[in-house]
Design a protein around this motif. Structure first.
Motif, short mmCIF file in Angstrom:
data_model
loop_
_atom_site.label_atom_id
_atom_site.label_comp_id
_atom_site.label_asym_id
_atom_site.label_seq_id
_atom_site.Cartn_x
_atom_site.Cartn_y
_atom_site.Cartn_z
N LYS A 62 0.83 -1.21 0.00
CA LYS A 62 0.00 0.00 0.00
C LYS A 62 0.86 1.25 0.00
N GLU A 63 1.92 1.24 0.78
CA GLU A 63 2.80 2.41 0.84
C GLU A 63 3.54 2.60 -0.48
N ALA A 64 3.98 1.52 -1.09
CA ALA A 64 4.66 1.61 -2.39
C ALA A 64 3.70 2.14 -3.46
N ARG A 68 4.21 5.56 -5.58
CA ARG A 68 4.20 5.54 -7.05
C ARG A 68 3.15 6.49 -7.62
N ALA A 69 1.98 6.49 -7.03
CA ALA A 69 0.92 7.39 -7.50
C ALA A 69 1.31 8.84 -7.28
N GLU A 70 1.92 9.13 -6.15
CA GLU A 70 2.34 10.49 -5.80
C GLU A 70 3.40 11.00 -6.78
N SER A 86 10.55 0.94 -9.18
CA SER A 86 11.38 0.03 -8.40
C SER A 86 11.85 0.68 -7.10
N ASN A 87 12.25 1.93 -7.15
CA ASN A 87 12.74 2.62 -5.96
C ASN A 87 11.65 2.81 -4.91
N ALA A 88 10.41 2.89 -5.34
CA ALA A 88 9.30 3.08 -4.40
C ALA A 88 9.19 1.90 -3.43
N TRP A 89 9.55 0.72 -3.89
CA TRP A 89 9.45 -0.46 -3.03
C TRP A 89 10.41 -0.36 -1.84
#
Length: 167
Positions: A62-64, A68-70, A86-89
């Motif tokens: 959920k946080e990733a 990503r959406a942001e 990839s970095n969002a994870w």
């Protein structure tokens, strides 16, 4: 190392005043498709902190997705967005850990690492799980306990600090 051996070794490091009162537990849900599990810490038989692999994965996902959406990088197939996707994870993992959500394997790894650290290194560790075990350690003396400002600590460390001070 087997879980039963890890459990014995970590609980043997606890101060006599909390030994037997604080316990660490671990289980795997073999019926699930990927045998995920849960680890938890109990004080006097009551669960005070839980680290479930599935709840961790859900929180991280959920946080990733939010990150990503942001940042507008939600499409893996787009080569321009792939690095951000990839970095969002990894960033989500750091944020979820900061919020106090851990997976079973985080506790297992923290125990293995803790058993190989000096008490000074453990007290200064980045991992709140390791710092929580340090507070419970018999080598963590009264003066060191009195010197801690627990208001700036992670909630897990604060919980173990309260247990140790009450004991």
């Amino acid at each position: 190392m087997k879980w039963s051996q890890l459990k014995k070794r970590i609980e043997a490091t606890f101060a006599p005043s909390v030994r037997g009162r604080v316990q660490v537990w671990n289980t795997r849900y073999r019926g699930s498709h990927d045998s995920e599990g849960e680890a938890w810490i109990t004080v006097d038989g009551e669960r005070v902190w839980s680290m479930g692999s599935l709840s961790y994965r859900i929180a991280q996902g959920k946080e990733a997705a939010r990150i990503r959406a942001e940042r507008g990088c939600a499409d893996w197939s787009d080569p321009d967005q792939r690095a951000g996707y990839s970095n969002a994870w990894g960033e989500a993992q750091a944020r979820v850990h900061a919020d106090g959500v851990f997976a079973m394997w985080d506790m297992n790894q923290a125990i293995v690492n803790y058993l190989n650290l000096s008490i000074d290194s453990a007290a200064q560790a980045d991992s709140p799980i390791i710092r929580a075990f340090a507070v419970l350690d018999r080598c963590f003396g009264k003066r060191r306990l009195a010197a801690i400002d627990s208001s700036h600590e992670h909630p897990l460390v604060r919980a173990m600090y309260r247990v140790r001070c009450e004991a």
